[in-house]
Design a protein around this motif. Sequence first.
Motif, PDB file in Angstrom:
ATOM      1  N   ALA A 133      20.104   7.635   2.146  1.00 18.04           N
ATOM      2  CA  ALA A 133      18.782   7.945   3.033  1.00 18.04           C
ATOM      3  C   ALA A 133      19.388   8.048   4.379  1.00 18.04           C
ATOM      4  N   LEU A 134      18.504   8.783   5.295  1.00 25.06           N
ATOM      5  CA  LEU A 134      18.975   8.557   6.609  1.00 25.06           C
ATOM      6  C   LEU A 134      17.919   7.841   7.168  1.00 25.06           C
ATOM      7  N   GLN A 135      18.546   6.730   7.838  1.00 26.54           N
ATOM      8  CA  GLN A 135      17.708   5.382   8.065  1.00 26.54           C
ATOM      9  C   GLN A 135      17.942   5.287   9.786  1.00 26.54           C
TER      10      GLN A 135
ATOM     11  N   PRO B 128      21.771   9.440  18.945  1.00 20.93           N
ATOM     12  CA  PRO B 128      22.234  10.021  17.632  1.00 20.93           C
ATOM     13  C   PRO B 128      22.688   8.803  16.731  1.00 20.93           C
ATOM     14  N   GLU B 129      23.349   7.998  17.514  1.00 17.39           N
ATOM     15  CA  GLU B 129      24.080   6.638  16.782  1.00 17.39           C
ATOM     16  C   GLU B 129      23.138   5.926  16.163  1.00 17.39           C
TER      17      GLU B 129
ATOM     18  N   PRO C  57      22.552  13.992  11.288  1.00 18.84           N
ATOM     19  CA  PRO C  57      22.181  13.318  12.417  1.00 18.84           C
ATOM     20  C   PRO C  57      22.690  13.993  13.583  1.00 18.84           C
ATOM     21  N   ALA C  58      23.654  14.816  13.438  1.00 17.31           N
ATOM     22  CA  ALA C  58      24.216  15.738  14.517  1.00 17.31           C
ATOM     23  C   ALA C  58      22.940  17.043  14.510  1.00 17.31           C
ATOM     24  N   ALA C  59      22.646  17.240  13.677  1.00 15.70           N
ATOM     25  CA  ALA C  59      21.773  18.564  13.315  1.00 15.70           C
ATOM     26  C   ALA C  59      20.333  18.158  14.055  1.00 15.70           C
ATOM     27  N   ILE C  60      19.845  16.808  13.918  1.00 23.36           N
ATOM     28  CA  ILE C  60      18.678  16.369  14.759  1.00 23.36           C
ATOM     29  C   ILE C  60      18.806  16.324  16.109  1.00 23.36           C
ATOM     30  N   GLU C  61      20.056  15.955  16.533  1.00 24.04           N
ATOM     31  CA  GLU C  61      20.566  15.964  17.835  1.00 24.04           C
ATOM     32  C   GLU C  61      20.448  17.443  18.618  1.00 24.04           C
ATOM     33  N   ARG C  62      21.274  18.280  17.809  1.00 21.59           N
ATOM     34  CA  ARG C  62      21.357  19.548  18.147  1.00 21.59           C
ATOM     35  C   ARG C  62      19.689  20.256  18.295  1.00 21.59           C
ATOM     36  N   ASN C  63      18.887  19.777  17.541  1.00 19.92           N
ATOM     37  CA  ASN C  63      17.380  20.192  17.538  1.00 19.92           C
ATOM     38  C   ASN C  63      16.852  19.859  18.955  1.00 19.92           C
TER      39      ASN C  63
ATOM     40  N   GLY D 271      15.473  29.153  15.092  1.00 21.24           N
ATOM     41  CA  GLY D 271      14.207  29.320  13.747  1.00 21.24           C
ATOM     42  C   GLY D 271      14.437  27.793  13.344  1.00 21.24           C
ATOM     43  N   LYS D 272      13.947  27.448  11.916  1.00 21.33           N
ATOM     44  CA  LYS D 272      13.839  26.267  11.353  1.00 21.33           C
ATOM     45  C   LYS D 272      15.233  26.081  10.761  1.00 21.33           C
ATOM     46  N   THR D 273      15.645  24.625  10.903  1.00 26.96           N
ATOM     47  CA  THR D 273      16.694  24.243  10.300  1.00 26.96           C
ATOM     48  C   THR D 273      16.410  23.268   9.056  1.00 26.96           C
ATOM     49  N   VAL D 274      16.998  23.451   8.016  1.00 22.88           N
ATOM     50  CA  VAL D 274      16.761  22.655   6.914  1.00 22.88           C
ATOM     51  C   VAL D 274      18.061  21.925   6.280  1.00 22.88           C
ATOM     52  N   VAL D 275      18.042  20.827   5.739  1.00 23.19           N
ATOM     53  CA  VAL D 275      18.860  19.909   5.346  1.00 23.19           C
ATOM     54  C   VAL D 275      19.043  19.954   3.911  1.00 23.19           C
ATOM     55  N   ALA D 276      19.963  20.223   3.396  1.00 20.79           N
ATOM     56  CA  ALA D 276      20.223  20.243   1.785  1.00 20.79           C
ATOM     57  C   ALA D 276      20.804  18.897   1.388  1.00 20.79           C
ATOM     58  N   ILE D 277      19.905  18.412   0.619  1.00 18.85           N
ATOM     59  CA  ILE D 277      20.097  16.852   0.149  1.00 18.85           C
ATOM     60  C   ILE D 277      20.848  16.780  -1.142  1.00 18.85           C
ATOM     61  N   SER D 278      20.196  16.746  -2.273  1.00 18.96           N
ATOM     62  CA  SER D 278      20.708  16.815  -3.679  1.00 18.96           C
ATOM     63  C   SER D 278      21.029  18.197  -3.968  1.00 18.96           C
ATOM     64  N   ALA D 279      21.974  18.323  -4.754  1.00 22.29           N
ATOM     65  CA  ALA D 279      22.682  19.710  -5.388  1.00 22.29           C
ATOM     66  C   ALA D 279      21.642  20.392  -6.180  1.00 22.29           C
TER      67      ALA D 279
END
Length: 310
Positions: free
Chosen positions: A6-8, A15-16, A289-295, A302-310
């Motif tokens: 999980a991203l905590q 970002p760190e 974490p880097a994508a949130i910072e890029r946002n 447009g919208k960015t989505v993160v792929a988590i489980s396959a």
Amino acid sequence: MKTIRALQLTQYGGPESAHISLIDAPVAGPGQVVVRVHAAGLNGLDWKVREGYVKDAFPLALPTVLGIELAGVVEQVGAGVTRFTKGDRVMGSLGGLGAYAELVAVDVANLAKVPASMSFANAAALPVAAVSAWQSLHFAGPVRAGQRVLIHGAAGGLGGFAVQFARRAGAKVLTTALTRDFDYVLGLGADHAIDCQTGRFEAAMQDIDLVLDYVGGDTLARSWQVLAADGAIVSTASPAILQSTPAGRRGLWFMNKPDAERLQQIADDVAQGGLQSRVDAIVPFDDLPAAIERNRTSPQLGKTVVAISA
Ligand SMILES: NC(=O)c1ccc[n+]([C@@H]2O[C@H](COP(=O)([O-])OP(=O)(O)OC[C@H]3O[C@@H](n4cnc5c(N)ncnc54)[C@H](OP(=O)(O)O)[C@@H]3O)[C@@H](O)[C@H]2O)c1
């Protein structure tokens, strides 16, 4: 005890401050299901929470898992749940944090079914942006045919849907956006687009019945000049509207609420091709974490989505 990734958020900051780490797997409580998350949508709220900008409005016990919307498959069903069974494809916003994890316990009241033809990535892009756009458009009262609606940030996540909803309601849809996004915004049904960097929207229009402020700051401050005497500004971007609304004018701060029924209607509409929705980037979990910072730092198409489980 089974653990999951999980991203905590461990402390407020850059970002760190947010790390992918192992946490205990959730268990479905009464009225909940545990969802195996395949995709989760990124939002501006991610970095605002991370930086601590909203810590007074939303005090958090840290560490906490970030993320507010998800799509995935029901893996475990809690007591009293009849709407969903194991294996169902579901989507929703949580009404709180915790979506950036492999498994998440979600109240079933917040979940809709992912249409069969829709990918998890496309589904994860809808719950916050599309439902917030709908709710904010109607927040100040019903939108009637012929009304003049100005949408700031019309090319963004909320804006793209609001343009389509306002057009369907029969409103005249005026927008601000970057010139590079004009084709997109006009293609969604906007009547007019003004460049937010080089143009002055306040010089080009007046008597606006409803301003949807998805930008805030100076854009919001200048919007009073174009508003009709009995018009309203609804801001999703700046709670400061509550203090800055001039006497006798109508300025409303909007906070979205999960609405699974509305989400289902919108998702079905998107699946049937009636509404356009766009996902421009799908990033792997380790890049989150880097994508949130890029946002936060760079314009997103447009919208960015993160792929988590396959
Ligand atoms: N209160 C709530 O419940 C709630 C819910 C959802 C979202 N929000 C907030 O609502 C806002 C909009 O969300 P979103 O997801 O739609 O954000 P978004 O996808 O980043 O969209 C914002 C859009 O506005 C454009 N823009 C930037 N400056 C502008 C200006 N001065 N005039 C016109 N357009 C401008 C951006 O272009 P670039 O990308 O090129 O900069 C982008 O296309 C954010 O502040 C978000 O945090 C609040």
